[in-house]
Design a protein around this motif. Sequence first.
Motif, PDB file in Angstrom:
ATOM      1  N   PRO A  26       0.498  -1.328  -0.012  1.00  0.00           N
ATOM      2  CA  PRO A  26       0.043  -0.015   0.277  1.00  0.00           C
ATOM      3  C   PRO A  26       0.733   1.321  -0.242  1.00  0.00           C
ATOM      4  O   PRO A  26       1.995   1.309   1.025  1.00  0.00           O
ATOM      5  CB  PRO A  26      -1.093  -0.525   1.174  1.00  0.00           C
ATOM      6  CG  PRO A  26       0.089  -0.659   2.300  1.00  0.00           C
ATOM      7  CD  PRO A  26       0.970  -2.036   1.021  1.00  0.00           C
ATOM      8  N   VAL A  27       0.585   2.289  -0.731  1.00  0.00           N
ATOM      9  CA  VAL A  27       0.851   3.564  -0.175  1.00  0.00           C
ATOM     10  C   VAL A  27       0.306   4.316   0.624  1.00  0.00           C
ATOM     11  O   VAL A  27      -0.787   3.937   0.389  1.00  0.00           O
ATOM     12  CB  VAL A  27       1.129   4.640  -1.831  1.00  0.00           C
ATOM     13  CG1 VAL A  27       1.086   5.364  -2.523  1.00  0.00           C
ATOM     14  CG2 VAL A  27       1.721   4.006  -2.842  1.00  0.00           C
ATOM     15  N   TRP A  84       0.284   1.275  -9.410  1.00  0.00           N
ATOM     16  CA  TRP A  84      -1.536   1.116  -9.357  1.00  0.00           C
ATOM     17  C   TRP A  84      -3.047   1.290  -8.482  1.00  0.00           C
ATOM     18  O   TRP A  84      -2.406   1.272  -7.222  1.00  0.00           O
ATOM     19  CB  TRP A  84      -1.733  -0.339  -9.903  1.00  0.00           C
ATOM     20  CG  TRP A  84      -1.186  -0.779 -10.977  1.00  0.00           C
ATOM     21  CD1 TRP A  84      -0.424  -0.630 -12.005  1.00  0.00           C
ATOM     22  CD2 TRP A  84      -0.970  -2.000 -12.021  1.00  0.00           C
ATOM     23  NE1 TRP A  84      -0.153  -0.503 -13.483  1.00  0.00           N
ATOM     24  CE2 TRP A  84      -0.477  -2.089 -13.287  1.00  0.00           C
ATOM     25  CE3 TRP A  84      -1.710  -2.997 -11.282  1.00  0.00           C
ATOM     26  CZ2 TRP A  84      -0.652  -3.391 -14.093  1.00  0.00           C
ATOM     27  CZ3 TRP A  84      -1.522  -4.272 -12.310  1.00  0.00           C
ATOM     28  CH2 TRP A  84      -0.763  -4.599 -13.739  1.00  0.00           C
ATOM     29  N   ASN A  85      -3.381   1.729  -9.068  1.00  0.00           N
ATOM     30  CA  ASN A  85      -5.144   1.076  -7.860  1.00  0.00           C
ATOM     31  C   ASN A  85      -5.658   0.546  -7.956  1.00  0.00           C
ATOM     32  O   ASN A  85      -5.341  -0.708  -8.728  1.00  0.00           O
ATOM     33  CB  ASN A  85      -6.005   2.089  -7.809  1.00  0.00           C
ATOM     34  CG  ASN A  85      -6.662   3.122  -9.232  1.00  0.00           C
ATOM     35  OD1 ASN A  85      -6.604   1.667  -9.727  1.00  0.00           O
ATOM     36  ND2 ASN A  85      -6.893   3.515  -9.936  1.00  0.00           N
ATOM     37  N   ILE A  86      -6.240   0.258  -7.018  1.00  0.00           N
ATOM     38  CA  ILE A  86      -7.164  -1.294  -6.820  1.00  0.00           C
ATOM     39  C   ILE A  86      -7.693  -1.511  -8.609  1.00  0.00           C
ATOM     40  O   ILE A  86      -8.055  -3.482  -8.921  1.00  0.00           O
ATOM     41  CB  ILE A  86      -8.461  -1.489  -5.522  1.00  0.00           C
ATOM     42  CG1 ILE A  86      -7.138  -1.968  -4.464  1.00  0.00           C
ATOM     43  CG2 ILE A  86      -9.334  -2.533  -6.366  1.00  0.00           C
ATOM     44  CD1 ILE A  86      -8.440  -1.535  -2.852  1.00  0.00           C
ATOM     45  N   LEU A  95      -9.192  -7.539   0.462  1.00  0.00           N
ATOM     46  CA  LEU A  95      -7.767  -6.633   0.853  1.00  0.00           C
ATOM     47  C   LEU A  95      -8.455  -5.758   1.077  1.00  0.00           C
ATOM     48  O   LEU A  95      -8.043  -4.958   2.035  1.00  0.00           O
ATOM     49  CB  LEU A  95      -7.616  -6.183  -0.971  1.00  0.00           C
ATOM     50  CG  LEU A  95      -6.165  -5.632  -1.134  1.00  0.00           C
ATOM     51  CD1 LEU A  95      -5.072  -5.856  -0.345  1.00  0.00           C
ATOM     52  CD2 LEU A  95      -6.542  -4.732  -2.785  1.00  0.00           C
ATOM     53  N   LYS A  96      -9.562  -4.596   0.725  1.00  0.00           N
ATOM     54  CA  LYS A  96     -10.049  -3.513   1.575  1.00  0.00           C
ATOM     55  C   LYS A  96     -10.157  -3.732   2.924  1.00  0.00           C
ATOM     56  O   LYS A  96     -10.194  -2.682   3.940  1.00  0.00           O
ATOM     57  CB  LYS A  96     -11.529  -2.513   0.450  1.00  0.00           C
ATOM     58  CG  LYS A  96     -10.845  -2.992  -1.655  1.00  0.00           C
ATOM     59  CD  LYS A  96     -12.088  -2.199  -1.196  1.00  0.00           C
ATOM     60  CE  LYS A  96     -12.546  -0.425  -1.699  1.00  0.00           C
ATOM     61  NZ  LYS A  96     -13.359   0.159  -1.900  1.00  0.00           N
ATOM     62  N   LYS A  97     -10.775  -4.895   3.031  1.00  0.00           N
ATOM     63  CA  LYS A  97     -10.877  -4.879   4.414  1.00  0.00           C
ATOM     64  C   LYS A  97      -9.572  -5.298   5.333  1.00  0.00           C
ATOM     65  O   LYS A  97      -9.163  -4.600   6.602  1.00  0.00           O
ATOM     66  CB  LYS A  97     -12.122  -6.120   4.328  1.00  0.00           C
ATOM     67  CG  LYS A  97     -12.192  -6.932   6.291  1.00  0.00           C
ATOM     68  CD  LYS A  97     -13.230  -7.985   6.492  1.00  0.00           C
ATOM     69  CE  LYS A  97     -13.235  -8.061   7.382  1.00  0.00           C
ATOM     70  NZ  LYS A  97     -14.643  -9.469   8.086  1.00  0.00           N
ATOM     71  N   THR A 119     -10.450   3.407  -6.971  1.00  0.00           N
ATOM     72  CA  THR A 119      -9.559   4.285  -7.674  1.00  0.00           C
ATOM     73  C   THR A 119      -8.815   4.639  -6.561  1.00  0.00           C
ATOM     74  O   THR A 119      -7.820   5.672  -7.289  1.00  0.00           O
ATOM     75  CB  THR A 119     -10.399   4.898  -8.863  1.00  0.00           C
ATOM     76  OG1 THR A 119     -11.218   6.267  -8.376  1.00  0.00           O
ATOM     77  CG2 THR A 119     -10.818   4.287  -9.533  1.00  0.00           C
ATOM     78  N   ASP A 120      -8.485   5.504  -5.154  1.00  0.00           N
ATOM     79  CA  ASP A 120      -7.756   5.782  -4.467  1.00  0.00           C
ATOM     80  C   ASP A 120      -7.649   5.363  -3.662  1.00  0.00           C
ATOM     81  O   ASP A 120      -6.884   6.059  -2.849  1.00  0.00           O
ATOM     82  CB  ASP A 120      -9.268   6.517  -3.881  1.00  0.00           C
ATOM     83  CG  ASP A 120     -10.605   7.523  -4.662  1.00  0.00           C
ATOM     84  OD1 ASP A 120      -9.377   8.465  -5.489  1.00  0.00           O
ATOM     85  OD2 ASP A 120     -11.777   8.062  -4.347  1.00  0.00           O
TER      86      ASP A 120
END
Length: 309
Positions: free
Chosen positions: A161-162, A226-228, A276-278, A288-289
Motif C-alpha cells: 500500500p502507498v 496501480w490502484n485497486i 483486500l479492502k477489509k 480508484t483511490d
Amino acid sequence: MAENKDMKEAVLRKTLFQSKNMAQMYSLYRDVYPDTLAPTIMDFVHAYNKVGAKLERMVEVGCGSGQAIKKFVSYFDNIIGIDISAEQIQEAEQNNPFPNVSYAVGDAYQLPFDTGSVDVVLCGEAIHFFDVDKFLREVTRVLRPQGCVAIFGYWMPVITPVGVADAIERDRLQKIGSELARKCKVGGCYMEKIKSHLTCEYKDIYEQLSSPDKVHNTDLKSDLEWNISQLLGYFNSLSPYNLYMKKKKEELERISQFSEEELKKHDINEIFRRDLKKAWNVTDQNDTDVWMKVEFGIFVVMGNRPVFN
C-alpha cells in the motif's frame, strides 16, 4: 482422459484470446515490463552481433496487443509481432505509432519467415501455452547463424500500500495483500503444465533450451503504481480467471441456479477486492483511490541459436 481434458481446455483458452474485450484488457493492463528488459536482452544479443549496430529484424511470437515490442523499437530496422488471435493483432495495429513495427496473425510452429532471416526471436509471457520443443525447432529454423532467442514472463505480484508511513505496518499489509493476490491468481483454471512453467520462473525452459550459450536471469523487477481498479483489470485479463468464470457459469446453469448475483458470489476477483479492502482498512474508499506499489519479478531465458541433432 487427462490428456483429453487438457486438449479441451487448450481449445477453450484459444477461444478466450479470440475476443475483442480480452484484447482491449491486454492493451490496458498487461504492460508490466520494466525499461530494463530490452537493454538486458540486447546486451546478450550484442555479444553475437556488432555492438551499436541496428539489427535488421526482430520477431515476437505471442505478442498479444504489443506490450513488449515497443521496448525494442530503437534496436531494429524491422519488428514483426505474431499472434494467433486476430483480435489481439487488430488491437496492436490500432495502437501502433511506430513505422518500423508491423503485426500479423500467425502460428508459432509455422512462422511466415524464410529460413535464416531473423536476428532475434522474442516470446513474452506466452511459451507456457506452446509445445516448447516444437516452438524452439521453428525458432532455430528462422534464426540467422548469429541470431538469438529471448523468452520472458512473470508470475505473482507483490503489492504494497502507498501512504503507510510505519515500515512495520507497511510490511504487514504487504504480506497480507500479496497472499490474497496469490490466492486470487491461482484460483483460476491453470493447466498444470502452464503453472509448472511459471512457478519455476522458466527454469525448465532454460534447461530445455539447446543453445550453446544461454542465461537464466531472474533479477528484473517491474515498477508499477496501480490502484485497486487497475490491479483488478490485470486479474480480469487472465485467461485462467476467464476460464474459471465460464465454467462456474455453466455449472450454475446446469443445476438451474444461475443469476448474475449468484455468479458474483463465486467471482474470485470480487472476493479478492472485498478481502483486500477489509484487510487494508479502506472499505470506505473508492477502488480508484486506493493506491499500491505492484512488483512483478520478471524472468528471462536468453540463448544464441539453438542446436538440434
